[in-house]
Design a protein around this motif. Structure first.
Motif, PDB file in Angstrom:
ATOM      1  N   MET A   1       0.841  -1.166   0.000  1.00  0.00           N
ATOM      2  CA  MET A   1       0.000   0.000   0.000  1.00  0.00           C
ATOM      3  C   MET A   1       0.889   1.231   0.000  1.00  0.00           C
ATOM      4  O   MET A   1       1.946   1.227   0.615  1.00  0.00           O
ATOM      5  N   GLN A   2       0.474   2.268  -0.718  1.00  0.00           N
ATOM      6  CA  GLN A   2       1.314   3.457  -0.817  1.00  0.00           C
ATOM      7  C   GLN A   2       0.480   4.717  -0.868  1.00  0.00           C
ATOM      8  O   GLN A   2      -0.711   4.689  -1.181  1.00  0.00           O
ATOM      9  N   LEU A   3       1.138   5.829  -0.547  1.00  0.00           N
ATOM     10  CA  LEU A   3       0.511   7.142  -0.525  1.00  0.00           C
ATOM     11  C   LEU A   3       1.428   8.124  -1.235  1.00  0.00           C
ATOM     12  O   LEU A   3       2.631   8.191  -0.937  1.00  0.00           O
ATOM     13  N   GLU A   4       0.866   8.857  -2.184  1.00  0.00           N
ATOM     14  CA  GLU A   4       1.617   9.915  -2.866  1.00  0.00           C
ATOM     15  C   GLU A   4       1.660  11.135  -1.954  1.00  0.00           C
ATOM     16  O   GLU A   4       0.628  11.557  -1.433  1.00  0.00           O
ATOM     17  N   ILE A   5       2.846  11.695  -1.779  1.00  0.00           N
ATOM     18  CA  ILE A   5       3.053  12.842  -0.890  1.00  0.00           C
ATOM     19  C   ILE A   5       3.426  14.057  -1.737  1.00  0.00           C
ATOM     20  O   ILE A   5       4.383  14.002  -2.510  1.00  0.00           O
ATOM     21  N   ARG A   6       2.660  15.136  -1.588  1.00  0.00           N
ATOM     22  CA  ARG A   6       2.988  16.379  -2.287  1.00  0.00           C
ATOM     23  C   ARG A   6       4.115  17.106  -1.552  1.00  0.00           C
ATOM     24  O   ARG A   6       4.306  16.899  -0.354  1.00  0.00           O
ATOM     25  N   PRO A   7       4.853  17.987  -2.223  1.00  0.00           N
ATOM     26  CA  PRO A   7       5.963  18.701  -1.582  1.00  0.00           C
ATOM     27  C   PRO A   7       5.455  19.862  -0.710  1.00  0.00           C
ATOM     28  O   PRO A   7       5.713  21.033  -0.983  1.00  0.00           O
ATOM     29  N   ASP A   8       4.729  19.530   0.338  1.00  0.00           N
ATOM     30  CA  ASP A   8       4.116  20.508   1.231  1.00  0.00           C
ATOM     31  C   ASP A   8       4.233  19.971   2.657  1.00  0.00           C
ATOM     32  O   ASP A   8       3.826  18.830   2.913  1.00  0.00           O
ATOM     33  N   SER A  10       2.491  20.268   5.184  1.00  0.00           N
ATOM     34  CA  SER A  10       1.229  19.795   5.768  1.00  0.00           C
ATOM     35  C   SER A  10       0.952  18.336   5.417  1.00  0.00           C
ATOM     36  O   SER A  10       0.117  17.683   6.052  1.00  0.00           O
ATOM     37  N   GLU A  11       1.651  17.813   4.429  1.00  0.00           N
ATOM     38  CA  GLU A  11       1.481  16.422   4.027  1.00  0.00           C
ATOM     39  C   GLU A  11       1.973  15.450   5.098  1.00  0.00           C
ATOM     40  O   GLU A  11       1.562  14.283   5.114  1.00  0.00           O
ATOM     41  N   VAL A  12       2.835  15.913   5.989  1.00  0.00           N
ATOM     42  CA  VAL A  12       3.352  15.039   7.047  1.00  0.00           C
ATOM     43  C   VAL A  12       2.200  14.566   7.935  1.00  0.00           C
ATOM     44  O   VAL A  12       2.103  13.386   8.265  1.00  0.00           O
ATOM     45  N   GLY A  13       1.311  15.475   8.309  1.00  0.00           N
ATOM     46  CA  GLY A  13       0.149  15.098   9.114  1.00  0.00           C
ATOM     47  C   GLY A  13      -0.755  14.136   8.379  1.00  0.00           C
ATOM     48  O   GLY A  13      -1.283  13.176   8.966  1.00  0.00           O
ATOM     49  N   ARG A  14      -0.944  14.362   7.107  1.00  0.00           N
ATOM     50  CA  ARG A  14      -1.771  13.452   6.298  1.00  0.00           C
ATOM     51  C   ARG A  14      -1.132  12.060   6.245  1.00  0.00           C
ATOM     52  O   ARG A  14      -1.821  11.035   6.334  1.00  0.00           O
ATOM     53  N   ALA A  15       0.191  12.009   6.136  1.00  0.00           N
ATOM     54  CA  ALA A  15       0.892  10.726   6.097  1.00  0.00           C
ATOM     55  C   ALA A  15       0.723   9.973   7.422  1.00  0.00           C
ATOM     56  O   ALA A  15       0.519   8.757   7.426  1.00  0.00           O
ATOM     57  N   ARG A  16       0.795  10.693   8.541  1.00  0.00           N
ATOM     58  CA  ARG A  16       0.583  10.043   9.843  1.00  0.00           C
ATOM     59  C   ARG A  16      -0.828   9.480   9.951  1.00  0.00           C
ATOM     60  O   ARG A  16      -1.030   8.345  10.401  1.00  0.00           O
ATOM     61  N   ARG A  17      -1.821  10.275   9.549  1.00  0.00           N
ATOM     62  CA  ARG A  17      -3.218   9.813   9.604  1.00  0.00           C
ATOM     63  C   ARG A  17      -3.418   8.592   8.707  1.00  0.00           C
ATOM     64  O   ARG A  17      -4.094   7.636   9.082  1.00  0.00           O
ATOM     65  N   TRP A  18      -2.821   8.626   7.520  1.00  0.00           N
ATOM     66  CA  TRP A  18      -2.932   7.512   6.594  1.00  0.00           C
ATOM     67  C   TRP A  18      -2.312   6.248   7.201  1.00  0.00           C
ATOM     68  O   TRP A  18      -2.900   5.169   7.135  1.00  0.00           O
ATOM     69  N   ALA A  19      -1.126   6.385   7.802  1.00  0.00           N
ATOM     70  CA  ALA A  19      -0.462   5.229   8.416  1.00  0.00           C
ATOM     71  C   ALA A  19      -1.326   4.649   9.535  1.00  0.00           C
ATOM     72  O   ALA A  19      -1.495   3.423   9.623  1.00  0.00           O
ATOM     73  N   ARG A  20      -1.904   5.503  10.370  1.00  0.00           N
ATOM     74  CA  ARG A  20      -2.782   5.016  11.440  1.00  0.00           C
ATOM     75  C   ARG A  20      -3.991   4.282  10.857  1.00  0.00           C
ATOM     76  O   ARG A  20      -4.404   3.248  11.375  1.00  0.00           O
ATOM     77  N   THR A  47       8.857  13.897   6.630  1.00  0.00           N
ATOM     78  CA  THR A  47       9.366  15.259   6.845  1.00  0.00           C
ATOM     79  C   THR A  47      10.685  15.451   6.117  1.00  0.00           C
ATOM     80  O   THR A  47      10.881  16.454   5.426  1.00  0.00           O
ATOM     81  N   ASN A  48      11.604  14.501   6.270  1.00  0.00           N
ATOM     82  CA  ASN A  48      12.895  14.618   5.584  1.00  0.00           C
ATOM     83  C   ASN A  48      12.710  14.715   4.076  1.00  0.00           C
ATOM     84  O   ASN A  48      13.334  15.546   3.418  1.00  0.00           O
ATOM     85  N   ALA A  49      11.849  13.877   3.518  1.00  0.00           N
ATOM     86  CA  ALA A  49      11.647  13.886   2.072  1.00  0.00           C
ATOM     87  C   ALA A  49      11.063  15.206   1.602  1.00  0.00           C
ATOM     88  O   ALA A  49      11.517  15.777   0.605  1.00  0.00           O
ATOM     89  N   VAL A  50      10.076  15.719   2.303  1.00  0.00           N
ATOM     90  CA  VAL A  50       9.397  16.948   1.881  1.00  0.00           C
ATOM     91  C   VAL A  50      10.266  18.181   2.121  1.00  0.00           C
ATOM     92  O   VAL A  50      10.418  19.031   1.238  1.00  0.00           O
ATOM     93  N   VAL A  51      10.861  18.277   3.295  1.00  0.00           N
ATOM     94  CA  VAL A  51      11.627  19.476   3.651  1.00  0.00           C
ATOM     95  C   VAL A  51      12.959  19.542   2.917  1.00  0.00           C
ATOM     96  O   VAL A  51      13.341  20.591   2.412  1.00  0.00           O
ATOM     97  N   HIS A  52      13.675  18.429   2.855  1.00  0.00           N
ATOM     98  CA  HIS A  52      15.026  18.468   2.288  1.00  0.00           C
ATOM     99  C   HIS A  52      15.073  18.360   0.772  1.00  0.00           C
ATOM    100  O   HIS A  52      16.068  18.737   0.162  1.00  0.00           O
ATOM    101  N   THR A  53      14.012  17.862   0.140  1.00  0.00           N
ATOM    102  CA  THR A  53      14.039  17.776  -1.324  1.00  0.00           C
ATOM    103  C   THR A  53      13.141  18.803  -1.979  1.00  0.00           C
ATOM    104  O   THR A  53      13.382  19.201  -3.109  1.00  0.00           O
ATOM    105  N   GLY A  54      12.072  19.215  -1.295  1.00  0.00           N
ATOM    106  CA  GLY A  54      11.122  20.141  -1.900  1.00  0.00           C
ATOM    107  C   GLY A  54      10.371  19.530  -3.074  1.00  0.00           C
ATOM    108  O   GLY A  54       9.829  20.233  -3.912  1.00  0.00           O
ATOM    109  N   ARG A  55      10.337  18.202  -3.129  1.00  0.00           N
ATOM    110  CA  ARG A  55       9.694  17.493  -4.237  1.00  0.00           C
ATOM    111  C   ARG A  55       8.705  16.467  -3.691  1.00  0.00           C
ATOM    112  O   ARG A  55       8.690  16.155  -2.517  1.00  0.00           O
TER     113      ARG A  55
END
Length: 167
Positions: A1-8, A10-20, A47-55
């Motif tokens: 199962m996977q989730l696409e993460i936008r470079p934002d 706020s996506e970190v919170g969405r990723a946590r909710r999705w994992a739960r 967080t590392n992926a979104v903040v450090h890559t901006g992608r």
């Protein structure tokens, strides 16, 4: 199962909710320490992926499926006592993840140290034009009442009348 993460961020919170929400259909109970560690690791790696890559990034979870019947406490039917959970985050940067040494006043820079401390294993590999960072968490059946859970770090472990520090 996977989730696409936008470079934002706020996506970190969405990723946590999705994992739960993915835990609901797995053999991992939402209130066990493995689930809490998993959600924290999701937060750090996304967080590392979104903040450090901006992608954009892709979050993947590999969770054990619950056996027929209701998942319950360890040792009850429907819940595997020993299992491994895998978390992967793919991003478009080809730069290697680099743990940082930060002082006590720094407000960031501890993410990979946290991953190293919580995960039983972690690493990274180049994937296409980017990279994949992964980690695994183990849940092991308890062997003795006084023995720590498999993969735990720290704490005194009694052995033949002596206490040893697990490191």
């Amino acid at each position: 199962m996977q989730l696409e993460i936008r470079p934002d961020p706020s996506e970190v919170g969405r990723a946590r909710r999705w994992a739960r929400s993915r835990l609901a259909g797995s053999a991992i109970r939402a209130d066990e320490s493995l689930a809490e560690a998993l959600v924290l690791l999701v937060s750090e790696l996304v967080t590392n992926a979104v903040v450090h890559t901006g992608r954009s990034a892709v979050l993947r979870l590999v969770l054990p499926e619950a056996a027929p019947g209701e998942p319950g406490e360890l040792g009850e039917p429907g819940t595997p006592e020993e299992t491994t959970v895998r978390l992967e985050v793919d991003d478009a940067s080809d730069l290697a993840p680099v743990p940082r040494c930060v002082d006590d006043e720094a407000t960031g820079g501890r993410g990979l140290a946290l991953v190293d401390g919580l995960a039983d294993r972690w690493g990274w590999s180049r994937e296409g034009t980017g990279k994949r960072i992964w980690c695994e968490l183990d849940r092991c059946a308890e062997r003795e009442e006084t023995a720590p859970a498999c993969g735990s770090v720290g704490g005194a472990v009694p052995y033949e009348g002596y206490a040893y520090e697990v490191v």
